[in-house]
Design a protein around this motif. Structure first.
Motif, short mmCIF file in Angstrom:
data_model
loop_
_atom_site.label_atom_id
_atom_site.label_comp_id
_atom_site.label_asym_id
_atom_site.label_seq_id
_atom_site.Cartn_x
_atom_site.Cartn_y
_atom_site.Cartn_z
N HIS A 325 0.86 -1.18 0.00
CA HIS A 325 0.00 0.00 0.00
C HIS A 325 0.90 1.23 0.00
CE1 HIS A 325 -3.74 -2.20 0.59
NE2 HIS A 325 -3.11 -2.93 1.50
N ARG A 327 1.39 5.36 -0.32
CA ARG A 327 0.67 6.58 -0.04
C ARG A 327 1.66 7.74 0.10
NH1 ARG A 327 -2.16 5.31 5.54
NH2 ARG A 327 -2.71 3.50 4.27
N TRP A 333 -2.35 10.73 0.30
CA TRP A 333 -3.01 10.30 -0.94
C TRP A 333 -2.47 8.96 -1.39
CZ3 TRP A 333 -0.85 9.44 -5.78
CH2 TRP A 333 -1.76 9.23 -6.82
N GLU A 334 -3.38 8.05 -1.89
CA GLU A 334 -2.99 6.72 -2.35
C GLU A 334 -3.27 6.60 -3.84
OE1 GLU A 334 -4.69 3.58 -0.13
OE2 GLU A 334 -4.05 4.35 1.82
N PRO A 335 -2.32 6.09 -4.63
CA PRO A 335 -2.56 5.89 -6.06
C PRO A 335 -3.47 4.70 -6.30
CG PRO A 335 -0.41 5.03 -5.44
CD PRO A 335 -0.96 5.69 -4.22
N THR A 336 -4.28 4.79 -7.37
CA THR A 336 -5.17 3.68 -7.71
C THR A 336 -4.43 2.58 -8.44
OG1 THR A 336 -5.80 4.84 -9.73
CG2 THR A 336 -7.19 5.17 -7.78
N ASP A 337 -3.36 2.94 -9.16
CA ASP A 337 -2.56 1.97 -9.90
C ASP A 337 -1.14 1.97 -9.36
OD1 ASP A 337 -1.33 0.27 -11.63
OD2 ASP A 337 -1.76 1.42 -13.45
N PRO A 338 -0.78 1.02 -8.51
CA PRO A 338 0.55 1.02 -7.90
C PRO A 338 1.67 0.73 -8.88
CG PRO A 338 -0.62 -0.99 -7.33
CD PRO A 338 -1.62 -0.11 -8.05
N CYS A 345 3.01 14.07 -5.92
CA CYS A 345 1.65 13.83 -5.44
C CYS A 345 0.68 14.82 -6.11
CB CYS A 345 1.60 14.00 -3.91
SG CYS A 345 -0.06 13.83 -3.21
N GLN A 347 -2.17 15.72 -5.14
CA GLN A 347 -2.94 16.45 -4.15
C GLN A 347 -2.16 17.60 -3.51
OE1 GLN A 347 -6.15 16.07 -3.57
NE2 GLN A 347 -6.32 14.38 -5.04
#
Length: 352
Positions: A325, A327, A333-338, A345, A347
């Motif tokens: 995971h 972030r 903020w976390e990416p949807t596609d790692p 970032c 954000q």
């Protein structure tokens, strides 16, 4: 007491012969007793009879210690420095029979300093012209005379300095200016700078190396010139020269922290991979270094290097690791596609 009255030595009591008196501050000393004093002692005339008796007692004890002196290193020609490396002491003498000469034994720990005093003199060479008159060469020619003096400062009750000439005769080098070198000499005040390098002279080089060795042995610190000379001397031995260069470069890089691994340990922020190990959330490449088992287009790369699509590595059998995971360390903020991480970032703009 008249000038021609008989005099007696105030130390041994013997009658002093004509011209044999050695004056003291408060008495007389015969030449035989004076010969037993230290050769480096220079304050006889200002010494009292009692002080001379004390020094002669010290010289008798020194004579007894000479019997156990074992010179393991001898440096010099006429005037020599003999070192008892096991006993950590040395003597300076021109005699080959130290039992007879009784040179002062000095502990190496009592050496304050040891230096080379290189004395240089020049004499202009002249020639006779057609009329038999002495004239200068054009350009002027000079003969340079070199003398190597060693100065040793010591902690000692009877003297504080030892000074002696290392070379037995003057080292003379003639400034030959011929061909391309004619007229290239430079004037420095009233002295002309020689176009001849004295280091090319065999005798000069010999005594220069002797002086460097004496300084190194008595002070425990090799001179910069001596270190350089060792490297140059190793040129005669190909492997020795290579070893000197490799060891010198390696030591220098290690000391300065220039080797990549050492630089990383000293400053972990200097290189991208090292920074990634310190902060796994900084950059995509660093994240890859942190976890080599990343997912790429549905496949994953095992730590052994094999790319797999199943749950187990087809090369080593290791199971597929659980997805990490990721972030942003600043805003969360976390990416949807790692598998496709941004450099910054979206954000907060922090390096991801």
């Amino acid at each position: 007491m008249g000038f021609f009255d008989k005099k007696y030595c105030d130390v041994c009591g013997e009658k002093i012969g004509l011209l044999g008196n050695r004056k003291l501050e408060d008495g007389n000393l015969c030449k035989d007793c004076a010969a037993k004093l230290s050769p480096f002692f220079s304050e006889r005339k200002s010494s009292t009879v009692e002080e001379i008796k004390q020094q002669l007692a010290y010289r008798e004890e020194n004579q007894r210690q000479i019997a156990s002196f074992r010179a393991t290193r001898i440096i010099g020609d006429r005037m020599k420095v003999m070192v008892d490396e096991l006993g950590k002491r040395f003597v300076v003498t021109s005699s080959s029979d130290i039992l007879k000469a009784n040179p002062d034994i000095i502990p190496l720990s009592d050496v304050i300093s040891c230096n080379l005093d290189l004395q240089v003199d020049d004499t202009e060479l002249k020639k006779e012209d057609a009329q038999g008159k002495e004239v200068s060469y054009n350009p002027p020619r000079f003969c340079y005379s070199y003398n190597f003096y060693i100065e040793i400062s010591v902690k000692h009750p009877w003297f504080s300095q030892i000074r002696f000439r290392l070379n037995s005769s003057d080292i003379e080098i003639v400034d030959e200016v011929t061909g391309m070198g004619a007229g290239m000499g430079r004037m420095m005040g009233s002295r002309r700078q020689s176009m001849v390098h004295p280091e090319y002279n065999m005798d000069y080089r010999k005594y220069q190396q002797m002086a460097d060795e004496i300084v190194a042995v008595l002070t425990g610190q090799p001179t910069a010139r001596g270190v350089a000379a060792n490297v140059i001397n190793n040129m005669a031995d190909g492997q020795g020269f290579v070893n000197s260069v490799v060891n010198g470069i390696g030591a220098g890089m290690a000391g300065a922290g220039m080797v990549q691994g050492q630089a990383g340990m000293q400053n972990p922020n200097m290189m991208q991979g090292q920074a990634g190990m310190q902060n796994p959330n900084m950059m995509q490449g660093q994240a890859g270094m942190q976890n080599p088992n990343m997912m790429q287009n549905g496949s994953w790369v095992c730590s052994c290097g094999m790319t797999n699509t199943g749950r187990f590595c087809q090369n080593c059998g290791s199971p597929q690791p659980a997805a990490r995971h990721l972030r942003c360390s600043n805003c969360g903020w976390e990416p949807t596609d790692p598998t496709h991480l941004p450099k910054f970032c979206p954000q907060c703009g922090s390096p991801f």
